[in-house]
Design an enzyme around this catalytic site. Structure first.
Site: not given
Length: 214
Positions: A39, A42, A14
């Site tokens: 992040r 994500h 990812s």
């Protein structure tokens, strides 16, 4: 059907995709800031955050230094508390808490005619061990915290993550942090929320602590 089953491999792939799709934009972020942005993306699958997230120059470093000393993190929702990695926080002698569901806080808020978030942040600010604030829901908490800092009632914290989501006061509350001298990370505009606040702190935490398998 073939698909990736290991959680570590899913996350690693990812992040590779995120960096590929960011393209040249990755060069706009420092080595400390880029892991935080990745992040957030994500968590949200929203690349617009690359244009909305803003860091004070000292934000990540200030938080990293605080994490090494132990302390408390105040969260304006229990969702943030529950989303944070307790195992990782324990490594640094840190704990996260929220007071919005506290009965005394709720009673005081009703009596004063203000939000529970205002009263919760006031109570949390009295705790000298609380030096990181994650605000993902309530603009009123962010406004009030800034007032307490400006008045000298509260010492400047190690970091404020100001990412309240919504339509009433959310964008405006974030605008009070740039230029304040307070270490901050914000998401400009209406976007944000508890999951974003969690992902921002994890993006900092995991620069200090490498989880098994990663």
């Amino acid at each position: 059907m073939s698909y990736i089953k290991k959680p570590q491999d899913i996350e690693i792939r990812s992040f590779e995709i995120i960096e590929e799709e960011l393209g040249e934009k990755v060069h706009e972020f420092s080595a400390q800031h880029l892991p935080v942005l990745k992040r957030v993306i994500h968590t949200t699958a929203d690349f617009e955050y690359a244009d909305l997230i803003e860091f004070s120059d000292d934000a990540v470093q200030s938080c990293l230094e605080a994490l090494k000393k132990g302390g408390k993190i105040y969260c304006d929702t229990n969702m943030i508390v529950n989303g944070l990695s307790k195992i990782t926080l324990d490594k640094f002698n840190y704990s996260a808490y929220s007071l919005v569901a506290d009965k005394d806080v709720a009673s005081e808020a009703k009596e004063r005619g203000v939000t529970r978030s205002i009263v919760g942040i006031e109570h949390a600010a009295k705790d000298k061990n609380t030096n990181i604030y994650l605000i993902g829901n309530a603009p009123t908490a962010l406004f009030r915290l800034k007032e307490l800092i400006d008045s000298g009632e509260v010492e400047k914290p190690a970091l404020i993550v100001g990412v309240p989501v919504g339509f009433v006061g959310a964008a405006e509350s974030k605008e009070i942090l740039p230029g304040s001298g307070i270490p901050y990370i914000i998401v400009k505009g209406r976007k944000g929320g508890s999951p974003v606040a969690v992902s921002i702190l994890h993006g900092i935490l995991y620069q200090l602590y490498k989880r098994e398998g990663f």
